[in-house]
Motif scaffolding. Sequence first.
Motif, mmCIF file in Angstrom:
data_model
loop_
_atom_site.group_PDB
_atom_site.id
_atom_site.type_symbol
_atom_site.label_atom_id
_atom_site.label_comp_id
_atom_site.label_asym_id
_atom_site.label_seq_id
_atom_site.Cartn_x
_atom_site.Cartn_y
_atom_site.Cartn_z
ATOM 1 N N CYS A 167 0.953 -1.171 -0.111
ATOM 2 C CA CYS A 167 0.016 -0.185 -0.110
ATOM 3 C C CYS A 167 0.753 1.073 -0.118
ATOM 4 N N TYR A 168 1.856 1.351 0.807
ATOM 5 C CA TYR A 168 2.930 2.409 0.751
ATOM 6 C C TYR A 168 3.405 2.591 -0.411
ATOM 7 N N ILE A 169 3.878 1.342 -1.081
ATOM 8 C CA ILE A 169 4.453 1.641 -2.543
ATOM 9 C C ILE A 169 3.416 2.254 -3.442
ATOM 10 N N MET A 170 2.266 1.575 -3.434
ATOM 11 C CA MET A 170 1.394 2.474 -4.491
ATOM 12 C C MET A 170 0.827 3.659 -4.115
ATOM 13 N N ILE A 171 1.200 4.001 -2.797
ATOM 14 C CA ILE A 171 0.489 5.690 -2.359
ATOM 15 C C ILE A 171 1.712 6.054 -3.120
ATOM 16 N N GLY A 172 3.041 5.951 -3.112
ATOM 17 C CA GLY A 172 4.096 6.433 -3.479
ATOM 18 C C GLY A 172 4.124 6.695 -5.163
ATOM 19 N N LEU A 173 3.746 5.749 -5.670
ATOM 20 C CA LEU A 173 3.637 5.555 -7.018
ATOM 21 C C LEU A 173 2.566 6.594 -7.427
ATOM 22 N N SER A 174 1.375 6.556 -6.629
ATOM 23 C CA SER A 174 0.198 7.510 -7.237
ATOM 24 C C SER A 174 0.491 8.894 -6.789
ATOM 25 N N ILE A 175 1.258 9.226 -6.083
ATOM 26 C CA ILE A 175 1.950 10.675 -5.871
ATOM 27 C C ILE A 175 2.929 11.186 -7.052
ATOM 28 N N VAL A 176 3.708 9.971 -7.501
ATOM 29 C CA VAL A 176 4.583 10.411 -8.443
ATOM 30 C C VAL A 176 4.077 10.634 -9.893
ATOM 31 N N ALA A 177 2.976 9.701 -10.004
ATOM 32 C CA ALA A 177 2.067 9.762 -11.172
ATOM 33 C C ALA A 177 1.272 11.104 -11.270
ATOM 34 N N CYS A 178 0.890 11.445 -10.044
ATOM 35 C CA CYS A 178 0.094 12.904 -9.800
ATOM 36 C C CYS A 178 1.065 14.192 -10.401
ATOM 37 N N PHE A 179 2.269 13.882 -9.876
ATOM 38 C CA PHE A 179 3.373 15.089 -10.571
ATOM 39 C C PHE A 179 3.560 14.809 -11.921
ATOM 40 N N ALA A 180 3.815 13.662 -12.483
ATOM 41 C CA ALA A 180 4.171 13.413 -13.709
ATOM 42 C C ALA A 180 2.867 14.169 -14.732
ATOM 43 N N VAL A 181 1.602 13.939 -14.338
ATOM 44 C CA VAL A 181 0.625 14.458 -15.052
ATOM 45 C C VAL A 181 0.611 15.881 -14.888
ATOM 46 N N ILE A 182 0.746 16.496 -13.620
ATOM 47 C CA ILE A 182 0.821 17.810 -13.666
ATOM 48 C C ILE A 182 2.022 18.452 -14.560
ATOM 49 N N ALA A 183 2.899 17.782 -14.582
ATOM 50 C CA ALA A 183 4.303 18.510 -15.446
ATOM 51 C C ALA A 183 3.655 18.302 -16.976
ATOM 52 N N SER A 184 3.286 17.532 -17.289
ATOM 53 C CA SER A 184 2.527 17.008 -18.772
ATOM 54 C C SER A 184 1.632 18.046 -19.267
ATOM 55 N N HIS A 244 -0.145 25.460 -26.102
ATOM 56 C CA HIS A 244 -1.693 25.929 -26.448
ATOM 57 C C HIS A 244 -2.625 24.750 -26.721
ATOM 58 N N GLU A 245 -2.029 23.481 -26.194
ATOM 59 C CA GLU A 245 -2.779 22.439 -26.554
ATOM 60 C C GLU A 245 -3.848 22.121 -25.306
ATOM 61 N N SER A 246 -5.044 21.685 -25.707
ATOM 62 C CA SER A 246 -6.083 21.288 -24.591
ATOM 63 C C SER A 246 -6.831 20.165 -25.274
ATOM 64 N N LEU A 247 -7.626 19.423 -24.391
ATOM 65 C CA LEU A 247 -8.547 18.484 -24.895
ATOM 66 C C LEU A 247 -9.574 18.897 -25.823
ATOM 67 N N THR A 248 -10.217 19.991 -26.020
ATOM 68 C CA THR A 248 -10.888 20.700 -26.667
ATOM 69 C C THR A 248 -10.466 20.748 -27.960
ATOM 70 N N SER A 249 -9.160 21.283 -28.006
ATOM 71 C CA SER A 249 -8.634 21.295 -29.565
ATOM 72 C C SER A 249 -8.439 20.061 -30.168
ATOM 73 N N TRP A 250 -7.956 19.135 -29.233
ATOM 74 C CA TRP A 250 -7.654 17.753 -29.761
ATOM 75 C C TRP A 250 -9.115 17.156 -30.114
ATOM 76 N N ASN A 251 -10.055 17.225 -29.493
ATOM 77 C CA ASN A 251 -11.385 16.786 -29.836
ATOM 78 C C ASN A 251 -11.906 17.572 -31.154
ATOM 79 N N LEU A 252 -11.706 18.891 -31.198
ATOM 80 C CA LEU A 252 -12.099 19.499 -32.694
ATOM 81 C C LEU A 252 -11.537 18.929 -33.706
ATOM 82 N N ALA A 253 -10.261 18.632 -33.546
ATOM 83 C CA ALA A 253 -9.224 18.285 -34.806
ATOM 84 C C ALA A 253 -9.733 16.816 -35.154
#
Length: 134
Positions: free
Chosen positions: A82-99, A107-116
Amino acid sequence: VSNRTRRDAPCVRGYSGGCVETALRSGHLGQAHKVVASYKPSKFDKKILLWTGRFKTEEEIPSRIPPEMLDRARNKARVKACYIMIGLSIVACFAVIASAKKAAARHESLTSWNLAKKAKWRQEAALAAESKTK
């Protein structure tokens, strides 16, 4: 004999009658069979025992162990997982934020992707309809 109730009295393992005092009064304490239960650990159980630090090497693990020892090791392994999964979740959150920050800088967004994507589908559908009419 004390004034404690049956629930307050300590229980004898293996005696289904309830408390020690009841067993002493009725003379059934000698009839309680205390059998040391043993369990033959599987390869996975041995890995758990090693991972939780109960034994240093696989050769140290006896052929039979008490089930309580394995239960404690499994619980400790669950907590570690569980501690490992918590740590990986936190790392994944920071990766998503950076991405997301990099995508926002481009200037990319989900809306522009969907429209394209929908524009591409419309164009493919128009080409398919045009090829059918020819």
